[in-house]
Write an enzyme that holds these catalytic residues in place. Structure first.
Site, PDB file in Angstrom:
ATOM      1  N   PRO A 388      -3.806  -3.864   4.303  1.00 53.66           N
ATOM      2  CG  PRO A 388      -2.136  -4.320   5.853  1.00 53.66           C
ATOM      3  CD  PRO A 388      -2.467  -4.482   4.408  1.00 53.66           C
ATOM      4  N   PRO A 389      -5.419  -1.799   6.880  1.00 56.51           N
ATOM      5  CG  PRO A 389      -7.321  -1.757   8.216  1.00 56.51           C
ATOM      6  CD  PRO A 389      -6.275  -2.688   7.688  1.00 56.51           C
ATOM      7  N   GLY A 390      -4.192   1.553   7.292  1.00 56.03           N
ATOM      8  CA  GLY A 390      -3.091   2.367   7.785  1.00 56.03           C
ATOM      9  C   GLY A 390      -1.782   2.227   7.054  1.00 56.03           C
ATOM     10  CE  LYS A 393      -6.292   0.292   1.854  1.00 59.93           C
ATOM     11  NZ  LYS A 393      -5.745   0.153   3.211  1.00 59.93           N
ATOM     12  CB  SER A 710      -1.803 -21.836   6.148  1.00 62.80           C
ATOM     13  OG  SER A 710      -2.444 -20.936   7.020  1.00 62.80           O
ATOM     14  CE  LYS A 753      -0.003 -17.352   6.426  1.00 60.12           C
ATOM     15  NZ  LYS A 753      -0.232 -18.694   5.856  1.00 60.12           N
TER      16      LYS A 753
END
Length: 833
Positions: A388-390, A393, A710, A753
């Site tokens: 995910p962003p932030g 990476k 799910s 999750k």
């Protein structure tokens, strides 16, 4: 007959513009008055004369000239081309323009995204200016059209016409680059005036001499002047050929080049051109080519283009194109980089200093560096950091470059939809450039750099090709040693470049491209990790950005925890850094005003700075009612909790689904309801209740699309709780797919999750048994705070979530061996929820 008329035989001009330069009613002076029939729009030019019958390209840059050309294009009017007497004048006045010009029609109009405007015109007829009109944003002149003399029946004109044709053919025979089409054109012309204009237009003489020929209306005098000029030109060419013939056998290659350059100087001096600057540029480029360490094939191509450049006039249009190409060839790094000096211990220290947590990713990067140290010539994998962003990476790629001692360069792929942006444009196009890969290497200055292909999952595709297909060669170690950019048109070795890709999700990446990369998953941070990252990195950086000293501001650990808990809800730390920056800026204002000299921020002061808490404990707000279950969802920006709400009203057995659910999630709701109906006897429910009730299942946050199987367990628990009128425990969250036999099947995104459950205050998580192995990726700080219940069937879920099990009768357990194929199939189709 115009030799080029068949190339542009159109009634309307061909207009090719970018979006910002499109010819529209708004962009043209459509409100101006109508120009009289005896007047024409004037486009002044420098050092150029257009003769009738000529087809010439013209680059226009003045606003008045652009307006004039666009006005003529819009109304399909001709333009008048006049040469200005002073070529340095930026805004020539009528007195500075020649009195005789040429009426021309615009065949092609083009404007590039860089703001350059080009027109291709065909000369039609001479005209004489009789006066100028005012009130227009461009020059408008009253004109008198000049009728061309035919010369038919005049023996002296015909004699001069025959002599001029012979001389023109003689010049063409002396020029080795003359084409057969030009011979045919000259031979087929039957009009003395047309031949005179054709020869005058293409003769290599000064612009002032050409203007004199244009001013000459009398056909006989014009032919006499042309014959004098062309005879002189023939003598120069013949003398040059004689000198070359006498010295060809006795001179070596170097002496021949020197003599040719001296001949060129003499010819250019005779024609009034200064070749000193051009020769200096040629010598400079020749030296740069020798110093560029190009491969032999590339060196031959560069020297070939350099010879072409030396033969061109620096005023020609092709000169700048060839010069730009040679500049790119010598500026792109060709030299082999120095071998990497890899210190694994130092790399470990750099990674630990720059990033907190991410232990599995750091471990794989260190393995990658160790293998590269022991086998420098091997083809290592292309790493793709997915998360995910932030979550760090891009900064991980910078740390790898720092550990290797290499330069770091970033190529943003977000929104790229043209294959030419990867491979470049061919040189035949106006404004052509190399692709992003070659441009990035030029910025880096070395082939041994770390190149980050950022947001590779955001690549698009359109009518101009698929850029992801161009990356297949770039990211294949077996092929990229001979990568060919369309602009350079020579092989380039990319094998020494260390490519690192980043993405938020894997699904949009095409399969062949994904197969060339090794994926490293980066999950979101826990609250404890965010607090440590804020304390070690974010606070220090924001203090520096705000101009504060460490002793001027202290943010307590309780305040950081409150910011993370009450003001941010994200997988990374970007929004957390923004909130810390807001605190620093507020303190900076108070210190700058002299109100205080130092400030200590606790949790209680945050309300005055950041306002009321933006996020609340939704579990506590929505728990305690029958029909409400807490599910766990996976999103591209990390995990999240998901509430399933079910309600029953009098009706006829309809199932209503709301909350912008996808097809797969709707099917999960239908399966859950069917499963509850099949267990009505065990739940001590009257089967008729389903026929007399409408069931409404709603998932809040209805503006957000949701899909995936799910949430099946959560939907079953919500419906069970609704029908038996018992609430679901508020501290329980669950995930898992269900089958019609009541089996709980594995799902994806367990790590994200579980982290979302821990952040939301959940204490018990229900997971499919076959996802037990995925808990190894969950940080201990999160897993130690949670109690996990592993499910094989929905009865176990009901017992753990609702606190009852006696309603369900005993049933024969299914052999676990029979469940393996079904579980593997479900896990292969990992859902987005």
């Amino acid at each position: 007959m115009n030799p080029f008329s068949d190339l542009f035989d159109k009634k309307k001009p061909d207009v090719m513009l970018g979006k910002e330069n499109a010819v529209t009613a708004k962009s043209l002076p459509g409100e101006l008055g109508i120009i009289p029939e005896d007047a024409i729009v004037i486009v002044p030019v420098r050092n150029m004369v257009v003769f009738p019958g000529m087809l010439v390209p013209i680059a226009i840059g003045r606003k008045s000239s652009i307006s004039a050309a666009q006005y003529a294009v819009k109304r399909e009017l001709p333009i008048g081309i006049l040469m200005q007497r002073d070529p340095l004048a930026e805004t020539p006045v009528p007195d500075e323009l020649s009195g005789m010009g040429t009426i021309a029609s615009i065949l092609h109009y083009a404007a590039t995204s860089e703001g350059a405007h080009h027109i291709i015109c065909r000369g039609e007829q001479r005209f004489r200016v009789t006066g100028y009109l005012e009130g227009f944003p461009f020059i408008v002149a009253r004109i008198e059209r000049v009728i061309e003399q035919s010369g038919s029946g005049d023996k002296e004109v015909e004699a001069r016409f025959m002599q001029l044709k012979e001389r023109a053919l003689e010049v063409l025979q002396l020029l080795p680059q003359a084409s057969q089409e030009m011979f045919s054109t000259v031979q087929e012309i039957e009009s003395p005036g047309m031949l005179a204009d054709l020869v005058a237009g293409y003769l290599d003489i000064s612009a002032s001499e050409k203007q004199e020929l244009l001013d000459e209306v009398d056909l006989r005098n014009r032919l006499d002047r042309l014959l004098t000029i062309i005879v002189h030109r023939i003598e120069v060419v013949q003398l040059s050929r004689e000198i070359d013939q006498r010295t060809k056998e006795s001179l070596g290659q170097r002496e021949r080049e020197f003599l040719l350059r001296e001949q060129m100087k003499s010819i250019q001096k005779e024609l009034g051109e200064d070749a000193g600057g051009s020769n200096a540029e040629i010598e400079e480029l020749r030296l740069l080519i020798k110093q560029a360490h190009m491969p032999e094939e590339v060196t031959e191509q560069a020297e070939k283009e350099l010879k072409r450049l030396a033969r061109m006039s620096d005023s020609s249009a092709e000169y700048s194109m060839v010069r730009t190409y040679l500049d790119w060839l010598v500026e792109v790094p060709w030299k082999s980089p120095e071998p990497d000096v890899i210190d694994v211990a130092r790399a470990r220290q750099i990674l630990d200093e720059d990033h907190f947590g991410l232990e599995q990713v750091k471990k794989r990067i260190l393995e990658f560096l160790a293998v590269r140290k022991l086998n420098p010539g091997g083809h290592g994998p292309i790493l793709c950091l997915v998360g995910p962003p932030g979550v760090g990476k891009t900064s991980l790629g910078q740390s790898i470059a720092k550990a290797l001692g290499r330069k770091f360069v970033r190529v943003s792929l977000g929104g790229v939809h043209d294959e030419a942006e990867m491979r470049g444009h061919r040189r035949t196009y106006i404004g052509a450039l190399p692709g992003n890969i070659i441009q990035a290497l030029k910025r880096a200055g070395t082939r041994g750099c770390v190149m980050m292909l950022d947001e590779i999952d955001k690549l698009g595709s359109g009518v101009h090709g698929d850029p992801s297909a161009a990356l297949l060669e770039v990211l294949d170690p077996e092929q990229n040693c001979n990568f060919k950019d369309n602009y350079l048109a020579v092989p380039y070795d990319l094998s020494q470049v260390l490519f690192i890709a980043t993405a938020n999700v894997l699904d949009p990446i095409p399969g062949p491209l994904r197969d060339r990369m090794e994926v490293l998953q980066l999950a979101g941070y826990t609250q404890e990790e965010k607090r440590e990252i804020a304390r070690k990195y974010l606070v220090t950086r924001q203090l520096r950005e705000s101009g504060l000293q460490p002793e001027q501001l202290e943010i307590s650990s309780e305040a950081l925890a409150a910011i993370i808990r009450d003001y941010t809800r994200e997988a990374g730390v970007r929004n957390l850094e923004r909130q810390i920056g807001a605190v620093c800026r507020r303190v900076a204002v108070r210190i700058a005003e002299g109100e205080v000299s130092s400030v200590s921020i606790g949790a209680t002061e945050l309300v005055d700075i950041l306002g009321p808490a933006k996020f609340e404990n939704e579990v506590a707000l929505r728990a305690g009612l029958p029909g409400v279950a807490t599910g766990l969802a996976w999103t591209p920006v990390g995990g999240d909790i998901l509430f399933i709400e079910a309600s029953r009203t009098a009706g006829n057995g309809r199932l209503i689904l709301t909350g912008q659910l996808g097809d797969v999630m709707k099917e999960s709701a239908q399966a859950a309801l069917t499963l509850v109906k099949s267990r009505a006897a065990g739940l001590q429910l009257d089967p008729a209740i389903f026929e007399k009730s409408d069931i409404h299942v709603h998932v809040p946050a209805g503006a957000i699309p949701k899909d995936g199987p799910s949430a099946g367990v959560a939907m079953f628990i919500a419906l069970t709780s609704l029908f038996i009128d018992k609430p679901v425990r508020s501290n329980v969250a669950m995930t898992g797919e269900i089958s019609l036999r009541g089996l709980v099947l594995p799902v994806g995104g367990i790590k994200e999750k579980v982290l979302a459950a821990a952040a939301a205050g959940i204490t018990k998580v229900l997971l499919p048994s076959r996802n037990r192995k995925d808990l190894d990726e969950v940080p201990l700080s999160a897993s130690q705070r949670l109690e996990f219940v592993f499910l094989d069937d929905v009865e176990q879920a009901a017992m753990a979530a609702i606190g009852t099990g006696e309603e369900f009768p005993e049933r024969e357990m299914v052999d676990p061996a029979l469940l393996v194929p079904l579980a593997q199939a479900a896990q292969a189709a990992a859902p987005p929820l």
